[in-house]
Design a protein around this motif. Structure first.
Motif, short mmCIF file in Angstrom:
data_model
loop_
_atom_site.label_atom_id
_atom_site.label_comp_id
_atom_site.label_asym_id
_atom_site.label_seq_id
_atom_site.Cartn_x
_atom_site.Cartn_y
_atom_site.Cartn_z
N ALA A 174 -8.04 -73.69 14.80
CA ALA A 174 -8.54 -74.31 13.57
C ALA A 174 -9.81 -75.13 13.78
CB ALA A 174 -7.45 -75.17 12.95
N VAL A 175 -9.80 -76.07 14.71
CA VAL A 175 -10.95 -76.96 14.90
C VAL A 175 -11.33 -77.00 16.37
CG1 VAL A 175 -11.94 -79.22 14.37
CG2 VAL A 175 -10.04 -78.35 12.99
N PRO A 176 -11.96 -75.96 16.89
CA PRO A 176 -12.32 -75.96 18.30
C PRO A 176 -13.45 -76.93 18.59
CG PRO A 176 -13.29 -74.08 17.20
CD PRO A 176 -12.41 -74.76 16.18
N GLN A 177 -13.46 -77.46 19.78
CA GLN A 177 -14.51 -78.39 20.19
C GLN A 177 -15.35 -77.75 21.30
OE1 GLN A 177 -15.23 -81.33 18.71
NE2 GLN A 177 -13.60 -80.80 17.26
N VAL A 178 -16.65 -77.66 21.08
CA VAL A 178 -17.57 -77.10 22.07
C VAL A 178 -18.25 -78.26 22.79
CG1 VAL A 178 -19.59 -75.64 22.43
CG2 VAL A 178 -17.94 -75.09 20.62
N PRO A 179 -18.16 -78.34 24.12
CA PRO A 179 -18.78 -79.45 24.85
C PRO A 179 -20.28 -79.54 24.58
CG PRO A 179 -17.30 -78.23 26.28
CD PRO A 179 -17.40 -77.44 25.01
N VAL A 180 -20.78 -80.76 24.50
CA VAL A 180 -22.21 -80.97 24.26
C VAL A 180 -23.04 -80.33 25.37
CG1 VAL A 180 -24.02 -82.72 24.05
CG2 VAL A 180 -21.81 -83.07 22.94
N GLY A 181 -22.54 -80.40 26.61
CA GLY A 181 -23.28 -79.83 27.73
C GLY A 181 -23.47 -78.34 27.59
N VAL A 182 -22.44 -77.64 27.11
CA VAL A 182 -22.55 -76.20 26.91
C VAL A 182 -23.55 -75.89 25.80
CG1 VAL A 182 -21.32 -74.12 26.20
CG2 VAL A 182 -20.23 -75.75 27.75
N ALA A 183 -23.44 -76.62 24.68
CA ALA A 183 -24.36 -76.40 23.56
C ALA A 183 -25.79 -76.71 23.96
CB ALA A 183 -23.94 -77.24 22.36
N SER A 184 -25.99 -77.73 24.81
CA SER A 184 -27.34 -78.10 25.24
C SER A 184 -28.01 -76.99 26.03
CB SER A 184 -27.29 -79.38 26.09
OG SER A 184 -26.82 -80.47 25.34
N GLN A 185 -27.23 -76.30 26.88
CA GLN A 185 -27.80 -75.21 27.67
C GLN A 185 -28.30 -74.09 26.76
OE1 GLN A 185 -28.29 -75.06 31.02
NE2 GLN A 185 -27.62 -77.19 31.10
N TYR A 186 -27.51 -73.74 25.76
CA TYR A 186 -27.92 -72.67 24.86
C TYR A 186 -29.08 -73.12 23.97
CZ TYR A 186 -24.11 -69.57 26.18
OH TYR A 186 -23.29 -68.73 26.86
N ALA A 187 -29.07 -74.38 23.55
CA ALA A 187 -30.18 -74.89 22.75
C ALA A 187 -31.47 -74.86 23.56
CB ALA A 187 -29.87 -76.30 22.27
N SER A 188 -31.38 -75.16 24.84
CA SER A 188 -32.57 -75.11 25.70
C SER A 188 -33.12 -73.70 25.79
CB SER A 188 -32.23 -75.64 27.10
OG SER A 188 -31.92 -77.03 27.04
N LEU A 596 -30.87 -79.99 17.10
CA LEU A 596 -30.71 -78.59 17.50
C LEU A 596 -29.44 -78.40 18.32
CD1 LEU A 596 -31.80 -75.71 17.63
CD2 LEU A 596 -33.11 -76.38 19.66
N VAL A 597 -29.14 -79.36 19.19
CA VAL A 597 -27.91 -79.28 19.98
C VAL A 597 -26.69 -79.30 19.06
CG1 VAL A 597 -26.49 -80.42 21.72
CG2 VAL A 597 -28.97 -80.30 22.02
N ALA A 598 -26.73 -80.21 18.07
CA ALA A 598 -25.60 -80.30 17.13
C ALA A 598 -25.45 -79.01 16.32
CB ALA A 598 -25.81 -81.49 16.19
N GLN A 599 -26.59 -78.44 15.89
CA GLN A 599 -26.54 -77.18 15.13
C GLN A 599 -25.96 -76.06 15.99
OE1 GLN A 599 -30.30 -75.96 13.49
NE2 GLN A 599 -29.64 -73.87 13.20
N THR A 600 -26.41 -75.98 17.25
CA THR A 600 -25.91 -74.95 18.16
C THR A 600 -24.41 -75.13 18.40
OG1 THR A 600 -28.06 -74.89 19.24
CG2 THR A 600 -26.21 -73.89 20.43
N ARG A 601 -24.01 -76.38 18.54
CA ARG A 601 -22.60 -76.68 18.76
C ARG A 601 -21.75 -76.23 17.57
NH1 ARG A 601 -19.93 -82.67 19.58
NH2 ARG A 601 -18.06 -82.00 20.71
N ASN A 602 -22.25 -76.49 16.36
CA ASN A 602 -21.51 -76.08 15.16
C ASN A 602 -21.41 -74.56 15.06
OD1 ASN A 602 -21.08 -78.72 14.32
ND2 ASN A 602 -22.94 -78.78 13.07
#
Length: 645
Positions: A174-188, A596-602
């Motif tokens: 239902a509400v998965p949590q994606v680590p900020v570190g993972v999202a940051s790598q993809y945003a980069s 951008l990190v927050a958008q990627t995480r979402n």
């Protein structure tokens, strides 16, 4: 992948239709590749059982009933549907039936209670199970089962499986949590910049001077006859049946009163309660929550020690019917008898021990019969007209089955029969470009082209209350290439485009070979012609999706190359060829781009939730134990394929 799974949580009727048409039974798992569902058969010679999950068997009879139901549902949309349409879906069909049994078995292992009352409440909400008077009766339910080619046991099994899904898989993803570190790598990665050079070889300049001979055109036409083949054309004979043309008796006072009484839930007003609620397994925990709330604590704070968040306890506004279906009549009666601010519970329910606080009350006032009489008259009249449409459709089909011609049948029922000009399956007429197939008759096009030459006409529902149409085939004109003389300008333009494209490709290949050999792009285009140009190219990965389609091809190629490498690629619609060379890669850094990190995480949350749900289903299958009788499944698939021939 499991997106539709969560979306369908509130539509029991939708799930029953899904299982009927052989798609994902519980809203689209499509998890046929989960290897834990592919263990050895373990059935010996018992070919009557196709699979078993935690002791819940999938038998050949279950599969046969599901296939019959699937075909019935498909024929409601396409009367020409046959078992052949089910064959491509067979494997996912079987996997979904197994998944349903996996979830039911797992719920039982975990002592999750799925009561008969809960299933009855879901059945009562299925559109179509009530009679014309709005009442749910055994007769109306049985009539609905017969129409849908379903059994009561089958419907209850499907609903039980869906409730099990809501209690198990739905919460897991239902509400998965994606680590900020993972999202940051993809945003980069999105911010990575690449610089290089691109040469464009346009096709248009190479068309100059190209003038095909009659022999060239004849040869090109012969090589591409399929390209110039005119699709099958048909003359369709259509007789519309307008609902307004069918006389129906006006509703009587008794019918109006009966409809009003049967729909008291609609016209009698509704009482609602805005509720905070907690349901826990331990009565002591429930008593502690109730005591804290009565002592002045907020409901969210009182429920927090039990592991419930504020979003878990905020139930919102519920009417009595919906709330009773959720918690049962005893608890519902207590809650709706309580005043604003009152705390109810602990109360034992099928789901556990319930504590509820009445945060507010509301609803809508009752509407007297006089105020809604016109509305009821319209609804009863519409129902009678729909019945009249069904009656005339049956009579028309009976007359056709007795051997009457299309013209005689139309005349017998006072219908106006018209012929279309020769048209394609899209409704276009090659002889008359201005002709437009009537928009209100659009649904009959597919059926008209599905009919064989000797098939009897059919009655087609136009949908949206627009009525019916009797449609048959007057003439079939087989596909054939258009005469060269009639399409000479088109063939000439195609020949020129092909020759120019070949010349442009050859030139681009020469430039690409020079660049690959170490020449700069600017040097490589020297002598290639004035229509060949070179430019620097620079872009970030995040910009690709925002670019016009004409620019995306070379930029995508830029991001697929290694540094110092080059390659040729074709542009969209064959208008140009590009030679791209990558000179420099500048890594992106998203540390200064929190938005951008927050958008990627979402954006990662949904596929992450899908994957969690997928893995959880696989774990459930492993725990309950799944056995597949592969030989019996293969035999069932073979039988379905044979019946489709």
């Amino acid at each position: 992948m499991l997106n539709a799974l969560r979306k369908s949580a509130n539509s029991t009727a939708g799930k029953i239709v899904f299982v009927a048409i052989g798609l994902a039974i519980l809203a689209g798992f499509a998890l046929g590749d989960i290897q834990s569902l592919r263990s050895g058969s373990g059935f010996g010679d018992n070919s009557g059982t196709l699979a078993s999950a935690g002791g819940n068997d999938l038998t050949e009879r279950d599969l046969t009933e599901a296939e019959k139901t699937a075909l019935t549902q498909m024929r409601q949309q396409n009367p020409a549907a046959s078992y052949a349409d089910l064959v491509p879906q067979f494997d996912s069909f079987v996997n979904d039936l197994i998944n349903e049994r996996v979830m039911t078995a797992f719920a039982a292992d975990q002592k999750l209670i799925i009561s008969k009352a809960m299933i009855d409440a879901e059945i009562a909400n299925i559109p179509g199970v009530r009679g014309l008077d709005g009442r749910l009766s055994e007769a109306s339910y049985n009539r609905w089962l017969q129409q849908q080619q379903l059994t009561d046991a089958g419907v209850r099994r499907i609903i039980m499986g869906d409730i099990a899904r809501k209690l198990t898989i739905a919460p897991a993803g239902a509400v998965p949590q994606v680590p900020v570190g993972v999202a940051s790598q993809y945003a980069s990665l999105l911010l990575e910049q690449r610089d290089g050079q691109v040469a464009m070889v346009a096709v248009e300049p190479f068309k100059a001077g190209l003038n095909p001979s009659a022999g060239d055109l004849q040869a090109y036409y012969a090589q591409n006859r399929a390209r110039y083949t005119v699709p099958e054309q048909r003359v369709l004979r259509i007789a519309p049946i307008n609902p307004a043309s069918l006389p129906v008796p006006a509703p009587t006072d008794a019918e109006i009163a009966a409809y009003y009484d049967a729909n008291k839930a609609t016209y009698g007003g509704t009482e609602t309660r805005n509720l905070s609620q907690a349901v826990v397994a331990d009565p002591k925990v429930a008593a502690a929550i109730a005591a804290k709330v009565r002592g002045g604590a907020s409901f969210a704070d009182a429920a927090k020690p039990a592991g419930l968040a504020a979003a878990d306890v905020a139930l919102g506004s519920k009417n009595r019917t919906d709330y009773e279906a959720l918690v049962g009549k005893p608890a519902s009666d207590q809650v709706f008898a309580a005043a604003k601010g009152s705390v109810v519970g602990p109360v034992k329910t099928a789901l556990g021990w319930l504590v509820a606080k009445v945060e507010g009350s509301g609803g809508t006032p009752a509407r007297p019969l006089a105020a809604v009489r016109g509305e009821i008259v319209t609804k009863i009249t519409d129902a009678k007209r729909q019945q009249a449409m069904a009656d005339i459709a049956g009579k028309i089909e009976d007359k056709l089955a007795d051997g009457a011609s299309l013209a005689d049948t139309a005349k017998a029922f006072g219908l106006t029969l018209t012929d279309t000009p020769p048209i394609t399956a899209s409704g276009a007429s090659r002889a008359d470009p201005a002709y437009k197939f009537p928009a209100d008759l659009q649904p009959v096009l597919k059926d008209g082209f599905d009919l064989a030459a000797n098939d009897e006409p059919i009655v087609k529902d136009l949908g949206g209350g627009k009525g019916l149409a009797l449609v048959g085939v007057g003439q079939i004109i087989a596909p054939a290439p258009a005469p060269l003389a009639s399409i000479l300008p088109q063939v000439k333009a195609d020949w020129i485009q092909k020759k120019a494209s070949d010349l442009a490709r050859a030139t681009a290949a020469q430039v690409a070979a020079k660049v690959a050999g170490g020449a700069s792009v600017a040097d490589a285009i020297k002598g290639a012609g004035s229509g060949v140009i070179a430019r620097p190219i620079s872009a970030r990965r995040i910009q690709i999706a925002q670019m016009p389609p004409a620019l995306q091809a070379p930029v995508k190629m830029l991001f697929s190359l290694g540094q110092g490498k080059s390659r040729m690629t074709a542009g969209p619609q064959g208008q140009a060829f590009f030679i791209v060379k990558l000179d420099k890669i500048t890594p992106g850094n998203a540390t200064l781009q929190p938005a951008l990190v927050a958008q990627t995480r979402n954006e990662f949350q949904r596929p992450t939730g899908d994957e969690v749900s997928r893995q959880f289903l696989a774990a459930m299958a492993k725990q309950v134990g799944v056995k597949r009788n592969e030989s019996a499944i293969a035999a069932a698939k073979a039988r379905l394929s044979q019946s489709a021939e």
